[in-house]
Structures are given as C-alpha cells and as structure tokens.
Design an enzyme around this catalytic site. Sequence first.
Site, mmCIF file in Angstrom:
data_model
loop_
_atom_site.group_PDB
_atom_site.id
_atom_site.type_symbol
_atom_site.label_atom_id
_atom_site.label_comp_id
_atom_site.label_asym_id
_atom_site.label_seq_id
_atom_site.Cartn_x
_atom_site.Cartn_y
_atom_site.Cartn_z
ATOM 1 C CE LYS A 176 -2.103 2.849 2.719
ATOM 2 N NZ LYS A 176 -2.056 4.019 1.822
ATOM 3 N N GLY A 234 2.387 4.841 13.210
ATOM 4 C CA GLY A 234 3.167 3.660 13.624
ATOM 5 C C GLY A 234 2.665 3.089 14.943
ATOM 6 C CD GLU A 251 13.014 1.616 9.596
ATOM 7 O OE1 GLU A 251 13.567 2.669 9.971
ATOM 8 O OE2 GLU A 251 13.489 0.491 9.803
ATOM 9 C CB CYS A 289 12.698 10.200 7.536
ATOM 10 S SG CYS A 289 13.722 9.142 6.523
ATOM 11 C CD GLU A 390 9.385 13.854 10.889
ATOM 12 O OE1 GLU A 390 8.241 13.428 11.098
ATOM 13 O OE2 GLU A 390 10.263 13.181 10.304
HETATM 14 P P1 NAD Z 1 1.736 8.748 7.561
HETATM 15 O O1 NAD Z 1 1.992 8.050 8.839
HETATM 16 O O2 NAD Z 1 0.656 9.763 7.511
HETATM 17 O O3 NAD Z 1 1.359 7.690 6.414
HETATM 18 C C1 NAD Z 1 2.231 6.659 6.044
HETATM 19 C C2 NAD Z 1 1.440 5.552 5.375
HETATM 20 O O4 NAD Z 1 0.572 4.960 6.339
HETATM 21 C C3 NAD Z 1 0.541 6.019 4.232
HETATM 22 O O5 NAD Z 1 0.564 5.044 3.217
HETATM 23 C C4 NAD Z 1 -0.823 6.073 4.883
HETATM 24 O O6 NAD Z 1 -1.883 5.912 3.984
HETATM 25 C C5 NAD Z 1 -0.744 4.876 5.819
HETATM 26 N N1 NAD Z 1 -1.669 4.885 6.947
HETATM 27 C C6 NAD Z 1 -2.188 5.958 7.593
HETATM 28 N N2 NAD Z 1 -2.993 5.526 8.608
HETATM 29 C C7 NAD Z 1 -2.964 4.174 8.587
HETATM 30 C C8 NAD Z 1 -3.581 3.166 9.378
HETATM 31 N N3 NAD Z 1 -4.371 3.454 10.403
HETATM 32 N N4 NAD Z 1 -3.329 1.869 9.087
HETATM 33 C C9 NAD Z 1 -2.511 1.555 8.071
HETATM 34 N N5 NAD Z 1 -1.895 2.463 7.282
HETATM 35 C C10 NAD Z 1 -2.125 3.763 7.545
HETATM 36 O O7 NAD Z 1 3.125 9.354 7.095
HETATM 37 P P2 NAD Z 1 3.411 10.273 5.835
HETATM 38 O O8 NAD Z 1 2.906 11.642 6.138
HETATM 39 O O9 NAD Z 1 3.000 9.589 4.585
HETATM 40 O O10 NAD Z 1 5.024 10.274 5.813
HETATM 41 C C11 NAD Z 1 5.783 11.169 6.526
HETATM 42 C C12 NAD Z 1 6.409 10.486 7.721
HETATM 43 O O11 NAD Z 1 7.176 9.364 7.309
HETATM 44 C C13 NAD Z 1 7.401 11.389 8.435
HETATM 45 O O12 NAD Z 1 7.206 11.304 9.825
HETATM 46 C C14 NAD Z 1 8.750 10.811 8.057
HETATM 47 O O13 NAD Z 1 9.781 11.064 8.962
HETATM 48 C C15 NAD Z 1 8.435 9.362 7.964
HETATM 49 N N6 NAD Z 1 9.458 8.660 7.187
HETATM 50 C C16 NAD Z 1 10.350 7.856 7.850
HETATM 51 C C17 NAD Z 1 11.358 7.206 7.143
HETATM 52 C C18 NAD Z 1 12.362 6.328 7.843
HETATM 53 O O14 NAD Z 1 13.145 5.679 7.164
HETATM 54 N N7 NAD Z 1 12.389 6.259 9.166
HETATM 55 C C19 NAD Z 1 11.440 7.374 5.757
HETATM 56 C C20 NAD Z 1 10.522 8.201 5.118
HETATM 57 C C21 NAD Z 1 9.525 8.836 5.840
#
Ligand code: NAD
Length: 496
Positions: A176, A234, A251, A289, A390
């Site tokens: 997804k 997460g 992550e 990130c 962040e």
């Molecule tokens: P997000 O948590 O909003 O969404 C991430 C994914 O999770 C999306 O595909 C979203 O549709 C899905 N999602 C949302 N709610 C869910 C649920 N209840 N159940 C299952 N899936 C769900 O994050 P974002 O805004 O897309 O990304 C930005 C974040 O990602 C930042 O905090 C960034 O630091 C982090 N990030 C971390 C790394 C790493 O390697 N640690 C790498 C890239 C991004």
Amino acid sequence: MNGEPDLLIGGKWRHASDGGTRDIVNPADGSVAAVVDEATPDDARDAVASARKAFDDGKWSATPVADRAALLDRVADLLARDKESLAELETRDTGKTLAESRIDIDDVTSVFRYYSRLAAVESDRIVDVGDPAVISRVVREPIGVCVLIAPWNYPLLQISWKIAPALAAGCTMVVKPSEVTPLTTIAFTRLLQEAGVPDSVVNLVQGSGATLGPALTDTPDVDFISFTGGVATGKAISKVAAEHVTKVAVELGGKNPHIVFADIADSGDWDAAVDHVLTGVFLHSGQVCSAGTRLIVEESIADDFVADLAARAEKIRMGDGMDPASETGPLVSEQQRAKIEAFVQQGLSEGAKLVTGGARPSDAALAKGSFYLPTIFDRCDRSMRIVAEETFGPILTVERFTDEAEAIELGNDTEYGLAAGVRTSDQARGERVVRALRHGTVWLNDFGYYTAAAEWGGFGKSGNGRELGPTGLAEYQEIKHIWHNTAPQPAGWFKG
Ligand code: NAD
C-alpha cells in the site's frame, strides 16, 4: 491510473469495487497528474486473502533461492530500462527534482541487485551440539504474508526497501503506497509482473490509510507488517497488530542534529561544511526523514556560519522539478505547506530569530505550486516546539554550544534517534562524538549518504527494526531450529 485499473489482486488488475477514484495532484502547479482507483476495505481484504492463499500453497517459498535471486536481477534490469519514465512520474507526483528522482531510481535498482546477491549467499547454520549422531541446523524460512505500507516522500525508494527483501525471502505481500504519491508504485508493480513475479505473490491496493488500515492490519492472516511513516500512525498500527501478535517493524520520523565544531574554520573544511548543512536540510524541501533540521554549532563560529548558510539558502533556485534549472521543488501538497506555515508562526511566537525565509516565494511563476522558502531560525533552544518536533519541511533551527559535552547532550536531547551529522577536523573528537550519539545513522564529515548494504533505522521514537543490509532481509524471515537425531535412543528419563 487514468482509466487503467490500479489495484492488483490475485494476479488481476481491477478497479475499486465501488468505482471510487482519487485525483493525484502535481504539487508544482496544482494540476491533476492522474486519477487513481481508491480501494474499499473489501478490496483490501481480498488482497490479504490472495496473499494468504499464495503463501499457503507454498509454491513461491519453495522456489529455489537462485531463481528468486534471478528474478530480483530481472527487476533491476527493467528498472534500469525504465529509469527515465519512472523518474519523471516520481517528479510529477512528489514535486522533487528530476535529478533527485533519477538518484532514487538508481538506488531502487541497487537495492534489488543487493538482495539478489544476498539471498543467494545467506545460508543455514550447523550447530555443534556435542553428539555426532545429532545434526542441528538453524534454517531461515519466509515469515509469510507481509503488509508493506509506505509514506509519500520517497515513494518508490521506501517501498523497494520492503518489496526486494520480502521477495528474496520468499514472502507474499500486499503493498500500500501513500494515497498522496502512488504513481510510481503502480508502474513498478506492472514491471514486477513483467519480470515474472507469480500471480498473487505481490498484491497492490491504493487509498487512504485510515480507511484501509483495519483490513490490512487488524487480521490474523498477516504475519508481518512493515510500515514507514509518522509516529502516530506507527503507534496505532502497532497497537492493532498486538491483538494478533503480528510482528511489526516501524520506521518513523526524525529530528536530526547536525553538530558543527569550530575547528573546521582552520581546516579548510568551512565551505564543504556549509554546503552539507544546507543540502542536509533543504534537499527535497526538507521532506526527508533524515533531514538535518537542527544545526548545533559552536558559539565561536555561529554568527559567521549562519550568515554563510543564509546567503546560500537565499540563492536556492526553486521551481518545477521537471525544469533542469530547479534545485528544489515544492512541498508535496497544500496541506503540507499549511503545516509548515503553522510551524513558522510557532517559531516566531516562541521567540526564535528568523534569519531568512519564513514565507512563500514571491515569484509569480511559482504561485500555483506548494512552494515555501528555505527558512532559518537562529537563537533556538530545546524548549521550543520547532526544535523538538519533526516539521518535515524546509526549516532549519540553530542552537549554539560551548563545549563537546554540551554538543553531545544537545544532539541526544530528542525523543527521536534516526540520524545525526558531526563536523570536525579532530579525528579523535569525531570518533568520541559519533559513538556517544544515540542515532541509527551517524555521518562524520558528510551527510545524507546510505548504501543498500548497511542497515537503516532509528533509535528511540524513530522506530524499531532495520531496513537494508543483512538485517533488512532477516526481518522477512523466521528462524527455525531443526534437531535431527540420526541414531535415536530412548530418552531414559522415566523408568516405569
Ligand atoms: P503517515 O503516517 O501519515 O502515512 C504513512 C502511510 O501509512 C501512508 O501510506 C498512509 O496511507 C498509511 N496509513 C495511515 N494511517 C494508517 C492506518 N491506520 N493503518 C494503516 N496504514 C495507515 O506518514 P506520511 O505523512 O506519509 O510520511 C511522513 C512520515 O514518514 C514522516 O514522519 C517521516 O519522517 C516518515 N518517514 C520515515 C522514514 C524512515 O526511514 N524512518 C522514511 C521516510 C519517511
């Protein structure tokens, strides 16, 4: 995408069962880049059921590892063939520059090549139990059905860190992508089929995480969830998965310090240090990130260093990522820009000193896109929200220190722990500081680089588990100990 079905379930491409779609916006100009099918929870359940059935029939996990490795290599070949079209798609979807997207596609290709080689050499272990009649083996087996969830900032890169080891290990999966940036993952899934991934091994759904989340995570049919995204998501996924004792790797975000010692002033490293701090925070408009968003600089050079940084930040050429003259693109969406604007207001109200930026660009050519100027706040301290949280945008905060112990203390004063940078010409100090920092990746006199062969992940609230490297493959494997007695005797414990 644009009339073609975007959900791959059980080896068949299909539209959403209720006909729902979502407009995908190009953040450089606000235009609709594509219309994509939006799956329903029932579609997501079908995808999980398909992956479950494909795992349970055992064909993919029983495929010789050499064949799986060869398939990963074919995927890498196709990525190289389609590099330019994938890079353009990534740029239209995320807003990042074409030069950045090309690097992403090269990195994705390297990840497939790396896991192809690793899968072929990782072997079982023989354990000496002190009895020549007993053969004790520790073997690795695929963990099973995996749900792979990715964020919007590095769409194809992040999902490939999951798909490549999952395929190498012999797992089946439901993928997804972020609903904000799904386009390259759709194109890439077609490419996986072309490379010969068997039907139902990779299933693909699109849509809102909140809507599809329960179907993908609140189920006993999934064995492993690998998630990259925000901390709140997460945590929510981990709680739901705990009900089923499903393994989860998360992550998450980062608030990454970049520590600069005054000794660089005499070592000829000044310009490179300014350049690395600038690139570390403003690449991809800070939507990284591991972006180095907290500059922690020694007091004696701070004024000069910040002045040089600001002068360079003001020269960054913003524009549509498709224009080769652009050095950075827009934020991914209007929603993300609104978040950054709120953080800037927060910084001002907390008393941070705005050095540059803090506004949308005035250039009329950028008016339709979600652009925001590179922004630097000086005189920050750790009580401020802009230092602790962040922001995920082009905001650099500056804190000052007077000695090494204070630099380390500040560098570790975060609930995150994803990445950190240290800049010094004193090798012994460099070694002391990198060992003292509690972060998953630490760069010494460099910033931002990684390799498929070395683990990536965070300490603290930046997550658990690791991607890339041998650990990134082990995440997708169960370990089984096989005790084989070739000359069985009665145990002799019970005498009756
Ligand atoms: P997000 O948590 O909003 O969404 C991430 C994914 O999770 C999306 O595909 C979203 O549709 C899905 N999602 C949302 N709610 C869910 C649920 N209840 N159940 C299952 N899936 C769900 O994050 P974002 O805004 O897309 O990304 C930005 C974040 O990602 C930042 O905090 C960034 O630091 C982090 N990030 C971390 C790394 C790493 O390697 N640690 C790498 C890239 C991004």
